[in-house]
Design an enzyme around this catalytic site. Structure first.
Site, PDB file in Angstrom:
ATOM      1  N   VAL A  69     -11.039 -28.953 -22.012  1.00  0.00           N
ATOM      2  CA  VAL A  69     -10.750 -29.565 -23.314  1.00  0.00           C
ATOM      3  C   VAL A  69     -10.796 -28.467 -24.368  1.00  0.00           C
ATOM      4  O   VAL A  69     -11.755 -27.701 -24.442  1.00  0.00           O
ATOM      5  CB  VAL A  69     -11.793 -30.656 -23.651  1.00  0.00           C
ATOM      6  CG1 VAL A  69     -11.595 -31.168 -25.070  1.00  0.00           C
ATOM      7  CG2 VAL A  69     -11.697 -31.811 -22.660  1.00  0.00           C
ATOM      8  N   ALA A 114     -13.957 -24.798 -26.932  1.00  0.00           N
ATOM      9  CA  ALA A 114     -13.439 -25.450 -25.727  1.00  0.00           C
ATOM     10  C   ALA A 114     -14.613 -25.718 -24.789  1.00  0.00           C
ATOM     11  O   ALA A 114     -15.715 -25.207 -24.986  1.00  0.00           O
ATOM     12  CB  ALA A 114     -12.418 -24.553 -25.035  1.00  0.00           C
ATOM     13  N   LYS A 115     -14.395 -26.514 -23.797  1.00  0.00           N
ATOM     14  CA  LYS A 115     -15.385 -26.693 -22.731  1.00  0.00           C
ATOM     15  C   LYS A 115     -14.648 -27.242 -21.520  1.00  0.00           C
ATOM     16  O   LYS A 115     -13.622 -27.904 -21.645  1.00  0.00           O
ATOM     17  CB  LYS A 115     -16.463 -27.691 -23.160  1.00  0.00           C
ATOM     18  CG  LYS A 115     -17.756 -27.525 -22.406  1.00  0.00           C
ATOM     19  CD  LYS A 115     -18.555 -26.362 -22.963  1.00  0.00           C
ATOM     20  CE  LYS A 115     -19.889 -26.184 -22.295  1.00  0.00           C
ATOM     21  NZ  LYS A 115     -20.747 -25.264 -23.066  1.00  0.00           N
ATOM     22  N   GLY A 116     -15.196 -26.972 -20.344  1.00  0.00           N
ATOM     23  CA  GLY A 116     -14.560 -27.496 -19.148  1.00  0.00           C
ATOM     24  C   GLY A 116     -15.577 -27.651 -18.060  1.00  0.00           C
ATOM     25  O   GLY A 116     -16.754 -27.310 -18.223  1.00  0.00           O
TER      26      GLY A 116
END
Ligand code: NAD
Length: 429
Positions: A69, A114-116
């Site tokens: 994301v 962001a992060k995932g």
């Protein structure tokens, strides 16, 4: 008066995204943010969900769900960790991505957030399975990655080795070396000296800067540190070196207390020599065993929660005796505890400022990688120091001028910076 306290996160992870949006709404109201800009910041820019097939060691295929994301690229390429955990889901990734946007903005480094992650249990997988999972997941999110688009880093259950596999996968598929696509890599593969210690070092710098502003001497500032991993053990050592008596430390096995101060160098030497050991095995001289609950309410001036989220909550916040809290962990203070502690006059350096040292040195790693020119550890630490000291000053001044607690001040400053970038760019096309 309107409640001006915002806890870093809410209890269940499925609520975290709603909490992060509610925090933004509160800050937007304080800033009288343009409604259009507010609406942009309430949603991630881009979300990708991928089904990741992995051939397991016994020959059967499992399909894991992965996410990436990107909350905002207004201030630069998106930046944020990759988490491997059974509870990873889209809402958690959205929330953590937004928090990365605010964290990068508050220390004013040129990144968005962001992060995932992948919903999996890496503790039940072999190293070869984790490697194959990493490579396939990386290939599947590669269309939105890139050193000028989105640069992942380690998070829960991922480490420099996982980053090395990600960098190698992108490099193989591109046909050229693209190590700058991730940070937190091993030093042998373009990682930065000083990265491992960076978050704890940042925590100690923020603590020192707060003591200075309160005219407190280090020698009169007793410290308790909860969590003795990467962040807590480094912060404890540096605070000890600054002259603070570190009287209480703990990890998942419980803690140790010595009112005259613990011998931190000896404890850290033991932990380094026995990397898988817990604090219960250390047995420091003249120290008593304490529980984690006792540590949080121990008789100290400075408390550093550096373990997990939600350790300070409505049921223990009234008993906390520290007058200063520096949040090493992400979200250690619930919204309710934050309100109680703030009402009691406790000064809280919020996580998005206090534990930003890690992302700052990730930024320095990326800068070194892009130049293919690597700095000595001292140069990295000096730059980290300069960025943390400046950021503390800016958050302090902003909070004082708006008469809000440091947490609200940090969020307001961060959102203001992202909003300014959006307004200056204008809305494409
Ligand atoms: P780590 O895994 O190295 O250490 C965590 C420590 O917390 C361990 O000592 C563990 O025993 C202890 N712990 C676990 N459960 C506990 C409990 N119930 N009570 C007391 N102690 C407990 O992790 P870390 O990298 O040091 O991260 C700690 C916190 O800092 C996390 O919230 C993380 O998200 C945050 N953080 C880390 C970094 C980084 O660069 N490592 C950056 C930003 C934020």
């Amino acid at each position: 008066m309107k409640d001006q306290t915002i806890g870093a996160s809410a209890a269940p992870s499925h609520d975290l995204w709603a909490t992060v949006q509610a925090q933004l709404d509160e800050v937007a109201e304080q800033l009288q943010l343009d409604p259009g800009i507010h609406a942009i910041l309430r949603q991630p820019e881009r979300e990708l969900t991928v089904a990741v097939p992995v051939m397991m060691d016994d020959g059967h295929i499992e399909v894991f769900t992965g996410y990436r994301v990107q909350h905002s690229s207004a201030r630069g390429p998106c930046k944020g960790g990759i988490r491997y955990h059974p509870e990873v889901d889209l809402n958690e990734a959205r929330a953590l991505a937004a928090l990365m946007t605010w964290k990068c903005a508050v220390v004013d480094i040129p990144y968005g957030g962001a992060k995932g992650g992948v919903s999996c249990n890496p503790r039940q997988m072999s190293e070869a399975e984790v490697c194959r999972l990493t490579r396939r997941y990386t290939a599947m999110i590669m269309p939105i990655l890139g050193p000028r688009r989105d640069i992942p880093a380690p998070d829960v259950n991922t480490n420099p080795q996982v980053m090395a596999w990600m960098a190698d996968t992108v490099s193989m598929l591109e046909g050229s070396s693209v190590i700058e696509v991730v940070t937190g890599k091993p030093v042998a593969l373009g990682g930065s000296l000083g990265r491992k210690e960076a978050t704890g070092r940042g925590v100690a710098i923020i603590a020192r800067e707060i003591l200075k502003r309160l005219n407190r001497q280090a020698a009169d500032t007793r410290v308790a540190v909860q969590g003795y991993g990467n962040v807590g053990s480094v912060a404890a050592r540096l605070l000890y070196e600054m002259g603070c008596p570190v009287v209480a430390i703990s990890d998942v096995s419980g803690g140790w207390y010595n009112p005259r101060g613990l011998d931190i160098p000896t404890i850290n030497a033991f932990m380094e020599a026995h990397p898988r050991s817990l604090l219960e095995e250390v047995a420091p001289a003249s120290a008593d065993r304490i529980t984690n609950d006792e540590l949080l309410t121990s008789d100290v001036e400075l408390l550093v929660p550096a373990a997990l989220e939600h350790q300070l909550h409505a049921n223990n916040a009234t008993q906390v005796r520290a007058s200063i809290i520096v949040e090493g962990a992400n979200g250690p203070t619930t919204r309710e505890a934050d309100a109680i502690l703030t009402d009691r006059g406790v000064i809280i350096a919020p996580d998005i400022l206090a534990n930003a040292g890690g992302v700052v040195v990730s930024y320095l790693e990326w800068v070194q990688d892009l130049q293919r020119f690597f700095w000595e550890e001292d140069a990295v630490n000096q730059r980290l120091e300069a960025i943390m000291v400046r950021s503390m000053q800016e958050v302090w001044d902003f909070s004082q001028s708006r008469r809000v607690p440091l947490r609200m001040g940090a969020y307001m400053l961060a959102v203001h910076r992202v909003a300014t970038a959006l307004q200056t760019r204008g809305i494409f096309p």
